[in-house]
Design an enzyme around this catalytic site. Structure first.
Site, mmCIF file in Angstrom:
data_model
loop_
_atom_site.group_PDB
_atom_site.id
_atom_site.type_symbol
_atom_site.label_atom_id
_atom_site.label_comp_id
_atom_site.label_asym_id
_atom_site.label_seq_id
_atom_site.Cartn_x
_atom_site.Cartn_y
_atom_site.Cartn_z
ATOM 1 N N SER A 19 -2.695 -6.560 30.335
ATOM 2 C CA SER A 19 -4.006 -7.333 30.275
ATOM 3 C C SER A 19 -3.961 -7.906 28.778
ATOM 4 C CB SER A 19 -5.207 -5.997 30.248
ATOM 5 O OG SER A 19 -6.176 -6.622 29.706
ATOM 6 N N ASN A 72 -2.972 -8.545 16.867
ATOM 7 C CA ASN A 72 -4.090 -9.221 17.512
ATOM 8 C C ASN A 72 -5.409 -8.485 17.246
ATOM 9 O OD1 ASN A 72 -5.715 -8.839 20.130
ATOM 10 N ND2 ASN A 72 -3.702 -7.394 20.324
ATOM 11 N N ALA A 73 -6.181 -9.586 16.975
ATOM 12 C CA ALA A 73 -7.644 -8.987 17.039
ATOM 13 C C ALA A 73 -8.813 -10.007 17.513
ATOM 14 C CB ALA A 73 -8.069 -8.995 15.509
ATOM 15 N N GLY A 75 -10.695 -9.417 19.996
ATOM 16 C CA GLY A 75 -12.331 -8.968 20.341
ATOM 17 C C GLY A 75 -12.865 -9.149 21.836
ATOM 18 N N ASN A 112 -9.081 -5.622 34.826
ATOM 19 C CA ASN A 112 -9.362 -4.864 33.640
ATOM 20 C C ASN A 112 -10.771 -4.903 33.112
ATOM 21 O OD1 ASN A 112 -9.518 -4.192 30.773
ATOM 22 N ND2 ASN A 112 -7.453 -3.645 30.899
ATOM 23 N N CYS A 141 -9.807 -0.586 23.306
ATOM 24 C CA CYS A 141 -9.786 -1.790 22.534
ATOM 25 C C CYS A 141 -9.954 -1.298 21.144
ATOM 26 C CB CYS A 141 -10.597 -2.950 23.015
ATOM 27 S SG CYS A 141 -10.286 -4.390 21.980
ATOM 28 N N GLY A 254 3.922 -1.206 26.632
ATOM 29 C CA GLY A 254 4.353 -1.156 24.851
ATOM 30 C C GLY A 254 5.565 -1.609 24.679
HETATM 31 C C1 LIG Z 1 -3.212 -10.973 22.441
HETATM 32 C C2 LIG Z 1 -3.569 -9.564 23.127
HETATM 33 C C3 LIG Z 1 -4.521 -9.592 23.640
HETATM 34 C C4 LIG Z 1 -4.822 -8.257 24.371
HETATM 35 N N1 LIG Z 1 -6.074 -8.079 25.073
HETATM 36 C C5 LIG Z 1 -6.160 -7.001 25.779
HETATM 37 C C6 LIG Z 1 -7.260 -6.778 26.676
HETATM 38 O O1 LIG Z 1 -8.280 -7.725 26.727
HETATM 39 N N2 LIG Z 1 -7.536 -5.534 27.311
HETATM 40 C C7 LIG Z 1 -6.579 -4.675 27.087
HETATM 41 O O2 LIG Z 1 -6.839 -3.546 27.712
HETATM 42 N N3 LIG Z 1 -5.456 -4.732 26.406
HETATM 43 C C8 LIG Z 1 -5.297 -5.730 25.680
HETATM 44 N N4 LIG Z 1 -4.126 -5.922 25.052
HETATM 45 C C9 LIG Z 1 -3.223 -4.790 24.994
HETATM 46 C C10 LIG Z 1 -2.249 -5.163 25.804
HETATM 47 O O3 LIG Z 1 -2.681 -5.150 27.445
HETATM 48 C C11 LIG Z 1 -1.153 -4.054 25.837
HETATM 49 O O4 LIG Z 1 -1.525 -2.618 26.189
HETATM 50 C C12 LIG Z 1 -0.435 -3.841 24.269
HETATM 51 O O5 LIG Z 1 -0.181 -5.279 23.810
HETATM 52 C C13 LIG Z 1 0.956 -2.947 24.310
HETATM 53 O O6 LIG Z 1 2.092 -3.672 25.450
HETATM 54 P P1 LIG Z 1 3.110 -5.008 24.536
HETATM 55 O O7 LIG Z 1 3.723 -4.072 23.381
HETATM 56 O O8 LIG Z 1 3.941 -5.094 25.826
HETATM 57 O O9 LIG Z 1 2.254 -6.097 24.378
HETATM 58 C C14 LIG Z 1 -3.775 -7.180 24.248
HETATM 59 C C15 LIG Z 1 -2.591 -7.356 23.763
HETATM 60 C C16 LIG Z 1 -2.270 -8.625 23.004
HETATM 61 C C17 LIG Z 1 -0.940 -8.768 22.367
#
Ligand SMILES: Cc1cc2nc3c(=O)[nH]c(=O)nc-3n(C[C@H](O)[C@H](O)[C@H](O)COP(=O)(O)O)c2cc1C
Length: 329
Positions: A19, A72-73, A75, A112, A141, A254
């Protein structure tokens, strides 16, 4: 060979988007065609978090590269449920239909959701009526006020999940935060609330300082860390939850960046794996991983189901992990 399932949701393969990192899938579809296989070949597409009302998100800067990932933030910036249902969901359905050929199911549509309990209940009803295959509830979040509250308190987790589950006709995944001492009681609460699966993990709370300006870099002060740096943390949490709650399906997320990462997470006890931050540097990655998984498993005479069974076979799971090392070599 690659088929898997997350509770009752059957998938062509265990490769999903994470997501917030790949839009709805539609935005990245042209990159995925590079390998002669389009996005229709991935197991599922998971949308960015959708809230009932539009959200502008946090002030910039919102992202920052780190030595082994990113902060990231954002929001939860999004255009709200009405716009998503009108403009975005039909495109996700189109991608699913495009992939449903030659006996394939096509990428399952997972939306989501974020918001208060009442908002989540309304969103769940609307999205189930609109024909999604599963819901992922973002209880975690780190970038909005009280965003992780419902996955740091077991009683609240159970309550929120139970309310969403009651309003849903499709499988519900509870996405949990790693920012607690022990995720197991929270995952157990999600299971008690009726979650069909847990998605582990959301980002780790972090921050960066600009010493020249003597201020935090991100507009929101803190942000969520993701990417290769968090993979060992995600692996540990997936493993711990799988050991403690062997009947609860897990969607791992992750730091995944390769076919071997998928096999490692499966051996830790996951049913499927999401790709997030790695998609920013290689938007064709998921489709390539599906092909590489096929080759790797064929070469080793293994299947996704076989690895999953091995991971769950004995309580210590050490046999499952041992087999995985053989496969990934
Ligand atoms: C730029 C960005 C935006 C994200 N936005 C959301 C979101 O809207 N909802 C959510 O459940 N997780 C969000 N995540 C978390 C990711 O879905 C994931 O759980 C997290 O980045 C760890 O996985 P990764 O290391 O493969 O990125 C976001 C992550 C990133 C980097």
């Amino acid at each position: 060979m690659l088929e898997t399932s997350i509770a009752s949701l059957e998938l062509d393969n265990p490769v999903l988007s994470a997501s917030g990192t790949f839009g709805s899938g539609w935005e990245g579809r042209q990159f995925s065609d590079q390998h002669g296989k389009g996005l229709g070949h991935v197991g599922a597409l998971v949308s960015k978090t959708v809230t009932l009302a539009p959200r502008p998100g946090n002030p910039p800067p919102r992202i920052l590269e780190t030595p082994a990932g990113m902060l990231n933030a954002i929001g939860l910036e999004n255009r709200g449920a009405d716009a998503f249902l009108r403009d975005t969901l039909p495109k996700m359905h189109e991608l699913r239909a495009g992939g449903a050929r030659d006996g394939r199911r096509g990428p399952r549509v997972v939306v989501n959701l974020g918001g208060t309990t009442d908002e989540l209940v309304e969103l769940a009803r609307r999205f189930c009526d609109a024909g999604v295959d599963a819901l992922e509830v973002n209880l975690s979040c780190p970038n909005v006020a009280h965003g992780t509250r419902s996955s740091t308190d077991p009683a609240l987790t159970e309550q929120v999940v139970a309310a969403v589950k009651k309003a849903s006709s499709v499988p519900v995944f509870a996405k949990l935060t790693p920012n607690v001492t022990d995720v197991v009681p929270i995952a157990r609460a999600a299971q008690n609330g009726g979650a069909d699966a847990v998605t582990l993990i959301n980002t780790l709370l972090g921050m960066a300082i600009d010493w020249r300006r003597q201020r935090p870099v991100l507009g929101n002060t803190t942000g969520g860390l993701s990417g290769p740096a968090v993979k060992p943390v995600a692996m540990r949490i997936v493993y711990q939850v799988a050991q403690a709650l062997p009947t609860l399906p897990i969607v791992a997320v992750g730091g995944a960046h390769s076919a071997a990462c998928v096999l490692e997470f499966l051996c830790a006890g996951a049913s499927a794996v999401q790709f997030g931050t790695a998609m920013f540097t290689d938007p064709a990655l998921m489709v390539r991983v599906v092909g590489e998984l096929e080759e790797l498993l064929a070469r080793e005479g293994q299947t996704v189901q076989g690895l999953r069974r091995a991971a769950h076979r004995d309580a210590s799971a050490s046999a499952g992990c041992g087999q995985q090392q053989e496969v990934a070599r």
